[in-house]
Design an enzyme around this catalytic site. Structure first.
Site, PDB file in Angstrom:
ATOM      1  N   ASP A 133       0.822  -1.213   0.000  1.00 13.14           N
ATOM      2  CA  ASP A 133       0.000   0.000   0.000  1.00 13.14           C
ATOM      3  C   ASP A 133       0.858   1.266   0.000  1.00 13.14           C
ATOM      4  OD1 ASP A 133      -2.481  -1.399   0.105  1.00 13.14           O
ATOM      5  OD2 ASP A 133      -2.194  -1.726   2.237  1.00 13.14           O
TER       6      ASP A 133
ATOM      7  N   ARG B  16      -0.906   1.020  16.723  1.00 11.97           N
ATOM      8  CA  ARG B  16      -1.304   2.179  15.923  1.00 11.97           C
ATOM      9  C   ARG B  16      -1.233   3.512  16.662  1.00 11.97           C
ATOM     10  NH1 ARG B  16       0.406  -0.813  12.523  1.00 11.97           N
ATOM     11  NH2 ARG B  16      -0.919  -1.824  10.959  1.00 11.97           N
TER      12      ARG B  16
ATOM     13  N   ASP C 257      -7.846  -0.144  11.041  1.00  8.48           N
ATOM     14  CA  ASP C 257      -6.706   0.737  11.251  1.00  8.48           C
ATOM     15  C   ASP C 257      -6.983   2.179  10.847  1.00  8.48           C
ATOM     16  OD1 ASP C 257      -4.984  -0.989  12.477  1.00  8.48           O
ATOM     17  OD2 ASP C 257      -3.954  -1.598  10.651  1.00  8.48           O
TER      18      ASP C 257
ATOM     19  N   SER D 223      -1.917  -9.958   3.246  1.00  7.77           N
ATOM     20  CA  SER D 223      -1.743  -8.665   3.902  1.00  7.77           C
ATOM     21  C   SER D 223      -1.183  -8.955   5.287  1.00  7.77           C
ATOM     22  CB  SER D 223      -3.087  -7.938   4.012  1.00  7.77           C
ATOM     23  OG  SER D 223      -2.942  -6.740   4.742  1.00  7.77           O
TER      24      SER D 223
END
Length: 401
Positions: A14, A94, A123, A175
């Site tokens: 990404d 995060r 996320d 992923s």
């Protein structure tokens, strides 16, 4: 529109294509920021790759100590496990990445922060709630919610057209997210819950059937709920987790296959490798059995679910999290002691616990003769405890006549 954008950068699929996409669509300067959370080799050559794909500069920030001491240990003490299985490896990381993104954006005078999270995932919420809580003046760019790319295969095509090397192919298209606490795997053949995870997929845990035929024992020392020593050796949190990851991983411990409820409403299937985390959560829980009284433990169990939901949902920088931390810290004052764990072919079991604050008394609990407990006292206790049941039953007999 934007002159300077700070990008949460991992070097994965990404974010590898987001740098040129930002430049092509906004003509802006892109500053890449990667958080070192213990993902190891993923950080190799990240500097060179970011610059080659168009970033003006890159920050690679060592966040491991803060991640462990301010994130992982808080979750461990709280007993935070989402839906009784997920040890929150991605979720708790995060806020610490977001915090550093905001700090660098402020330092660099950036207009916006960009992330590579999809519009289907959790996320995006975690990053954006953290950014809003820390600096609401910063704009947020989420390419997955606005660009024309519809799949990971199209991302790979986009990268290939621009000569951008990416760490996946259409044949091996998981992923992944990796850090000191875990490795997650999603997508590809895992999207069908009937498919068993392939042994070749695992990165840190030996498939249980290939693990040693002899059990391994480890001891973990806790002080006020925090692990401070492994096998009698005092060490900092980062070192302890790394060493325990290796030991537990070699014994096949730490694989969880989960169909979880995402915050955005759908169910998703993920396979997680959390070797050290599995051992530490099990050991800490066992020590609490020994050191916490019944009522405190039961209330804490209820709040553990709330804490896990809070972390999962991205509500880290909130007053309720701080309030829960205060409660948890109060409960951990006596959670000090040693737990011996047995690791064998994917199994993680408790082999012994001891604590100077143990509430267990062999003198009271023994099946042998004792001089401290009058068994006749139980009769009066039961009579009072069951009085309401007895009264109701007596009245029912009367009414039925």
């Amino acid at each position: 529109m934007y002159k300077k954008v700070v990008l949460a950068y991992s070097g994965g699929l990404d974010t590898s294509i987001i740098i040129p996409w930002l430049k092509e669509n906004y003509g802006c300067e892109v500053i890449a920021v990667a958080g070192d959370l213990g993902q190891g080799e993923e950080l190799d050559h990240l500097n060179e790759k970011a610059i080659k794909t168009g970033a003006s500069k890159i920050y690679i920030e060592d966040l491991q100590k803060e991640f462990v001491e301010e994130g992982i240990w808080k979750c461990l003490k709280a007993g935070a496990v989402y839906e009784n299985k997920y040890l929150l490896g991605t979720s708790i990381a995060r806020p610490f990445i977001a915090k550093r993104l905001v700090e660098i954006a402020q330092k660099e005078g950036a207009d916006a922060i960009c992330h590579g999270c999809t519009g289907k995932g959790n996320d995006q919420v975690r990053f954006e709630l953290s950014i809003k809580a820390l600096d609401p003046s910063l704009k947020i760019i989420a390419p997955w919610r606005i660009w024309d790319i519809k799949s990971r295969d199209e991302e790979i095509d986009y990268a290939n057209e621009r000569g951008i090397p990416v760490p996946v192919s259409k044949e091996h298209n998981y992923s992944r997210d990796a850090n000191l606490w875990h490795v997650s795997h999603e997508g590809s053949d895992l999207e069908n819950p009937w498919n068993e995870p392939k042994n070749s997929m695992f990165l840190t845990v030996t498939p249980p059937e290939e693990a040693p035929d002899k059990p391994t024992y480890v001891t973990i020392d806790f002080e006020k709920g925090i692990p401070v020593a492994l096998n009698g050796e005092k060490m900092d949190g980062v070192s302890l987790i790394k060493k325990l990851n290796k030991i537990a991983g070699e014994n096949g411990v730490g694989i969880d296959d989960i169909v979880e409820d995402r915050l955005v409403g759908m169910k998703s299937r993920g396979v997680y490798e959390t070797p050290a985390g599995t051992v530490l959560v099990t050991a800490h829980n066992e020590l609490e059995y020994l050191c916490l009284d019944r009522r405190t433990r039961h209330i804490k169990q209820q709040l553990s679910h709330e804490y896990a939901n809070l972390v999962y949902d991205g509500n880290w920088f909130t007053s309720i999290r701080e309030a829960l931390d205060a409660f948890v810290d109060s409960t951990q004052q006596t959670v000090t002691g040693t737990v011996r764990m047995k690791l064998y072919k994917g199994n993680c079991t408790v082999a012994g616990t001891k604590s100077p604050y143990s509430l267990y008394s062999e003198e009271f609990a023994t099946f042998g003769e004792d001089e401290v407990y009058n068994q006749k006292d139980a009769e009066g206790f039961i009579n009072l405890f069951g009085l309401s049941l007895k009264v109701k039953a007596m009245l029912k007999q009367k009414w039925d006549k």
